[in-house]
Write an enzyme that holds these catalytic residues in place. Structure first.
Site, PDB file in Angstrom:
ATOM      1  N   GLY A  41       0.847  -1.147   0.113  1.00 30.04           N
ATOM      2  CA  GLY A  41      -0.094   0.111  -0.050  1.00 30.04           C
ATOM      3  C   GLY A  41       1.004   1.199  -0.085  1.00 30.04           C
ATOM      4  O   GLY A  41       0.704   2.061  -0.724  1.00 30.04           O
ATOM      5  N   HIS A  42       1.863   1.313   0.983  1.00 27.80           N
ATOM      6  CA  HIS A  42       2.786   2.521   0.930  1.00 27.80           C
ATOM      7  C   HIS A  42       3.511   2.554  -0.517  1.00 27.80           C
ATOM      8  O   HIS A  42       3.627   3.721  -0.851  1.00 27.80           O
ATOM      9  CB  HIS A  42       3.752   2.234   1.900  1.00 27.80           C
ATOM     10  N   LEU A 189      -4.648  -3.585   2.791  1.00 28.92           N
ATOM     11  CA  LEU A 189      -3.147  -3.728   3.420  1.00 28.92           C
ATOM     12  C   LEU A 189      -3.140  -2.797   4.423  1.00 28.92           C
ATOM     13  O   LEU A 189      -3.410  -1.512   4.290  1.00 28.92           O
ATOM     14  CB  LEU A 189      -2.084  -3.754   2.528  1.00 28.92           C
ATOM     15  N   SER A 191      -0.195  -2.054   8.127  1.00 26.39           N
ATOM     16  CA  SER A 191       0.971  -2.416   8.883  1.00 26.39           C
ATOM     17  C   SER A 191       0.491  -3.153   9.999  1.00 26.39           C
ATOM     18  O   SER A 191       1.157  -4.165  10.669  1.00 26.39           O
ATOM     19  CB  SER A 191       1.847  -1.183   9.433  1.00 26.39           C
TER      20      SER A 191
HETATM   21  O1  PAF Z   1      -1.254   7.104   7.636  1.00 27.62           O
HETATM   22  C1  PAF Z   1       0.105   7.161   8.506  1.00 27.62           C
HETATM   23  O2  PAF Z   1       0.673   6.361   8.392  1.00 27.62           O
HETATM   24  C2  PAF Z   1       0.103   8.159   9.498  1.00 27.62           C
HETATM   25  O3  PAF Z   1      -1.133   8.597  10.205  1.00 27.62           O
HETATM   26  C3  PAF Z   1       0.920   9.436   8.917  1.00 27.62           C
HETATM   27  C4  PAF Z   1      -0.156  10.103   7.628  1.00 27.62           C
HETATM   28  C5  PAF Z   1       2.231   9.247   8.245  1.00 27.62           C
HETATM   29  C6  PAF Z   1       0.883  10.376  10.038  1.00 27.62           C
HETATM   30  O4  PAF Z   1       1.748   9.975  11.082  1.00 27.62           O
END
Ligand code: PAF
Length: 290
Positions: A41-42, A189, A191
């Site tokens: 996803g990231h 997905l 973490s």
């Molecule tokens: O979605 C996330 O991973 C977090 O909420 C973010 C946007 C990085 C802020 O810490």
């Protein structure tokens, strides 16, 4: 360049130097803020940023202010070395991974609060959450001043809160929402999926299946209150230990919707539910509208 190691900076002057260099060379900048433990996803956000911007800057910062006491801050998955490899493979130019003191200096006393959008759904069950997110994302946007910043639609309420905050504070970055990335069985997905036991993981796709069915019922004209009741019962019957909420709301304002007809403004079905200690969230459009 894909495969070469991105620079990793942990302090603000080094970050500002790198960004100033890109600006001098007239490069556009795409920001992908993350809390690490990167999954596909990231990485879809990074790919999208790389398509639209000359330089991709990813941040890794597990933000304490968006966790309440007793939540999973200490246990939150961390894998910086693995994250760096994944970001390098996608050609990320720079990783900003500050420590807590570099993010929140001595005497830090400011919170960014976005009214309205935060007084429902996740804002009710996690009242600390959106203040923490809006504050850290405002800081990241101001520190990096990107052309675009990328966020996943899995955290749809978060995306709208960040968009509102950036508009209200005159932060000139475009806030880009990217589609939810799902496992083959439909589970969005996250973490936090790493916390699931094997038996919980087997139940987890029922969250997507249930809200997708609820979206179909809504698109077929069923009353939202009735559909929400059905979906909450279904989640409990499928093995979720607690249903935090199921809601059908306008996709832009997050106001509640009583019923939906083709031609009405876009609406989405939202849900949050627990499997043991793990809280999963997901959302789908009532009808395809993108
Ligand atoms: O979605 C996330 O991973 C977090 O909420 C973010 C946007 C990085 C802020 O810490």
């Amino acid at each position: 360049m894909a495969g070469s190691k991105p620079d990793i900076v942990r302090d603000l002057p080094a970050l500002r130097d790198a960004i100033a260099g890109w600006r001098r060379d007239n490069r556009s900048i795409g920001l992908v803020p993350t809390m690490g433990a990167l999954h596909d996803g990231h990485l879809s956000l990074v790919r999208c940023a790389a398509q639209e911007c000359d330089r991709v800057l990813a941040t890794i910062f597990v933000n304490p202010s968006q966790f309440a006491p007793g939540e999973d801050l200490e246990n939150y998955p961390r894998d910086e070395a693995g994250d760096i490899d994944k970001l390098a493979a996608l050609g990320t130019a720079l990783i900003y991974a500050p420590g807590i003191a570099a993010m929140y200096g001595e005497g830090f006393a400011t919170e960014v609060r976005v009214a309205g959008l935060t007084d429902k759904m996740c804002g009710l069950s996690r009242p600390h959450f959106f203040g923490g997110v809006a504050t850290v994302v405002a800081k990241l946007l101001l520190r990096t001043m990107p052309d675009r910043a990328y966020f996943g639609e899995k955290d749809y309420q978060q995306l709208l809160v960040i968009r509102r905050m950036a508009a209200d504070l005159d932060i000139p970055a475009e806030i880009v929402g990217c589609p939810v990335v799902r496992a083959e069985d439909g589970l969005a997905l996250s973490s936090r999926n790493a916390y699931l036991t094997a038996s919980e993981r087997a139940i987890a796709p029922a969250l997507f299946e249930t809200i997708a069915a609820a979206a179909e019922r809504t698109a077929d004209g069923a009353a939202c209150a009735e559909t929400v009741r059905w979906a909450a019962n279904e989640l409990a019957a499928r093995g979720f230990t607690e249903v935090d909420y199921v809601d059908i709301r306008d996709a832009a304002s997050l106001e509640a919707v009583e019923s939906w007809r083709p031609g009405d403004p876009p609406a989405r079905v939202f849900a949050a539910a627990f499997l043991g200690k793990t809280r999963l969230i997901d959302n789908v459009p009532v009808a395809p509208f993108e």
